[in-house]
Scaffold this motif. Structure first.
Motif: not given
Length: 665
Positions: A105-124
């Motif tokens: 998730x990203x954080x802006x210049x005021x310190x607020x973060x994205x409440x819905x992080x991006x995600x991907x599930x995978x097999x390594x």
């Protein structure tokens, strides 16, 4: 006070280069987890409507089962200002696939973060596991050998261990017992950008070392059987332990940054402990031929022209330490170690005509021995590497004062000798042609009255109560339990490889049971050996004088004869019928049930010849057996046959009229 209203909008985050984010898939459709290499370059991006993205927090979770894939905890997140990175995802050492989830998730210049992080599930998937490469695998130990002059020498030698195949029935490399084993190696990553971070190994250990999942071995050498002064403190004394004998596999595993390893570890297979060699060390016939007391000689059988060397057992026992010269029935049995015994393809027979064994005979391979005799086999042997830890009780003479003394019964370090032998005899039985096997003997010598395996003898003493051809197989054994197993079946070895040097060295072939003999020199014997007998009339009377020098019936004590005899004659007469055509008949008839009709009947053997037999010369084939049911009871005895010529003169014939005197001959 004015209300505190947060008008700063949270930034958005998305993954720009990775397998499909499972959150974005169509609702209601079961997501199909993608597979990527363990080393993967991930790209992401973020935007902020009312400010600027200054960084990102990312986290990775993993599991071996999809159902239990956990979410990230706060401490799992790591900050980065980059918008891409190359990751090496973990897998299992024993499993090249592991399921992961990547969160960012990203954080802006005021310190607020994205409440819905991006995600991907995978097999390594670990497609390129690391390699473990052996630089050196060897054993260093002390071995014995005979030099060109026949002198036993010891030396320290190094043996390379090259065999990596574990599916064969045996290891191709053998190293000495008590060796120092050294394994040097290195790891080679096959995944670009990765490194080998450590190793696991095992030999006799029950599982790979180190056993803790988070621990690895970081040195490029593992040793076993080292002297205490050379021990590695990191091994906690496990490297000074002597490796037990047997079939061994040293296993090595290299582990890379992804915790990946090659499925199917790298190995070196080898056998610890050389098996001993065996040979026969019977009586020295050159000594016996000189007839030193108590040796003597006499014809080998009643009608034989060759001579056998023998000695009266009483005289042997009264001959002091010299015993029977040239044999191990003497003090030499505990003085001469197996490696120093002279190879001689001979053996001894112990038998008595009066029921108990009272005479010792020297026998060579293929000789015939008396039925029910004791056979004595002495052996020599050579062992390359094991200690001479002979099975003798400590303080033996305190608990067994009568025990002999000598180097053979004294424990020592490696000296080139096995500690003992085992014996087994196979007999191809007369009559049925079946095989009879004795059980393999216990190890001998074992001098320990408190041990259930107590077996205080230097040679093998084997009774021979079954007639046939015998095959004695001797096996040396060392203190590490290895045996000379080069031949498993003595009879098959002789049948299939009669001229193989191994057959000649390890198998003694002999015959059991002297067949009965015709006493044709007796005046009572009928028909006469010179062919002069004339049978007048159809009623014939024969007198088959014979002798059996080793009579025996089942149940008699071993070692001699109680004169319990079974002599069975049968007859086949060949001549011409009255029309001049060949004619043969048997007495008793071949199909008759009473094949024992004349059992133990030597005089007054009467039978009537058939009317079809014509006058003239006849051949009487006499089969003489020292057994009653020879054909059905395998090994009961032997048979011999002999042809006798005679003349048949039916009553009233011209030939009968010319006979000068009445009677059957």
């Amino acid at each position: 006070m004015a209300p505190n209203i947060d008008r700063n909008k949270a930034p958005e985050t998305w993954i720009t280069a990775a397998p499909f984010d499972t959150i974005t898939l169509v609702k209601g459709v079961r997501p199909q987890t993608g597979t990527i290499p363990v080393r993967f370059h991930v790209y992401w991006a973020g935007s902020d409507q009312d400010g600027a993205v200054v960084g990102y927090y990312w986290a990775v979770t993993e599991t071996t089962t999809a159902a239990n894939l956990p979410g990230p905890r706060a401490r799992d997140y790591h900050f980065t200002s980059k918008s891409d990175s190359t990751f090496i995802f973990n897998v299992g050492e024993n499993n090249q696939d592991r399921q992961h989830a990547f969160y960012i998730y990203s954080v802006d210049n005021q310190g607020k973060g994205d409440p819905t992080p991006a995600r991907f599930i995978f097999n390594a998937n670990e497609q390129y596991p690391p390699l473990a490469v052996f630089d050196q695998a060897r054993a260093t130990g002390t071995v014995f050998s005979f030099d060109a002059g026949g002198v036993l020498r010891s030396s320290t030698r190094t043996f390379d261990i090259r065999d990596s195949l574990t599916l064969l029935p045996y290891a191709r490399d053998t190293v000495p017992s008590g060796s120092r084993l050294t394994f040097r190696y290195h790891g080679e990553p096959t995944l670009v950008g990765s490194v080998v971070k450590g190793y696991r190994f095992k030999l006799d250990e029950s599982e790979l070392q180190p056993t803790a999942p988070e621990s690895l071995w970081h040195k490029n050498i593992v040793e076993y059987g080292v002297p205490p002064e050379a021990a590695d403190p990191a091994r906690n004394g496990r490297d000074i332990v002597r490796v037990a004998p047997g079939d061994k596999v040293f296993t090595l595993r290299a582990v890379d940054q992804a915790n990946g390893s090659k499925i199917g570890d790298f190995t070196r297979r080898f056998q610890v402990n050389f098996s001993p060699d065996t040979w026969f060390a019977g009586p020295d016939s050159t000594v016996a031929d000189g007839l030193p007391s108590p040796w003597a000689r006499r014809p080998s059988c009643g009608s034989c022209t060759d001579f056998v060397r023998y000695a009266v057992l009483r005289d042997v026992l009264h001959n002091g330490p010299a015993g029977l010269p040239g044999t191990l029935l003497s003090a030499d049995s505990v003085v001469i170690l197996p490696a120093a015994r002279k190879p001689m393809k001979t053996f001894l027979e112990l038998w008595g005509e009066t029921g108990s064994p009272d005479t010792v005979y020297l026998r060579r391979e293929f000789d015939t021995v008396h039925l029910n005799a004791y056979l004595i086999f002495h052996n020599g042997g050579f062992d390359t590497d094991s200690k001479y830890d002979v099975k003798v009780a400590d303080h033996l003479h305190d608990i067994m004062p009568e025990a002999p003394s000598g180097p053979v019964l004294e424990k020592a370090g490696p000296n080139g000798s096995p500690i003992g032998f085992r014996n087994r005899v196979t007999t191809l039985l007369t009559g049925t042609g079946l095989l009879s096997f004795t059980a393999q003997s216990r190890l001998y010598p074992v001098f320990d009255p408190n041990d259930s395996q107590h077996f205080p003898r230097i040679g093998a003493y084997q009774p021979a109560p079954e007639a046939g051809q015998g095959y004695a197989l001797e096996r040396a054994e060392d203190s590490d339990g290895a045996r000379d197993n080069r031949i498993e079946d003595a009879r098959n070895q002789v049948r299939d490889h009669p001229h193989d040097p191994l057959t000649k060295a390890l198998v003694m072939v002999f015959n059991v049971d002297f067949p009965p003999e015709f006493l044709t020199s007796s005046e009572l014997f009928v028909p006469k050996a010179d062919g002069s007998t004339v049978f007048i009339g159809q009623d014939w009377v024969l007198d088959i004088q014979s002798v059996d020098i080793d009579p025996y019936v089942s149940g008699d004590p071993h070692g001699g004869s109680l004169k319990n005899s079974n002599i069975r004659p049968r007859f086949r007469i060949t001549g011409l019928d009255r029309a001049g055509q060949p004619f043969t008949f048997s007495v008793p008839p071949a199909a008759a049930l009473d094949q024992q009709r004349f059992l133990n009947q030597q005089t007054n053997v009467q039978f009537r010849v058939p009317d079809e037999l014509g006058a003239g010369p006849v051949t009487i084939t006499v089969e003489l057996c020292d057994c009653a049911f020879c054909e059905s009871n395998g090994g009961e005895g032997r048979c011999i046959t002999r042809d006798f010529q005679a003349t048949y003169a039916p009553s009233g014939s011209a030939r009968a009229a010319r006979v000068s005197r009445p009677g059957s001959h």
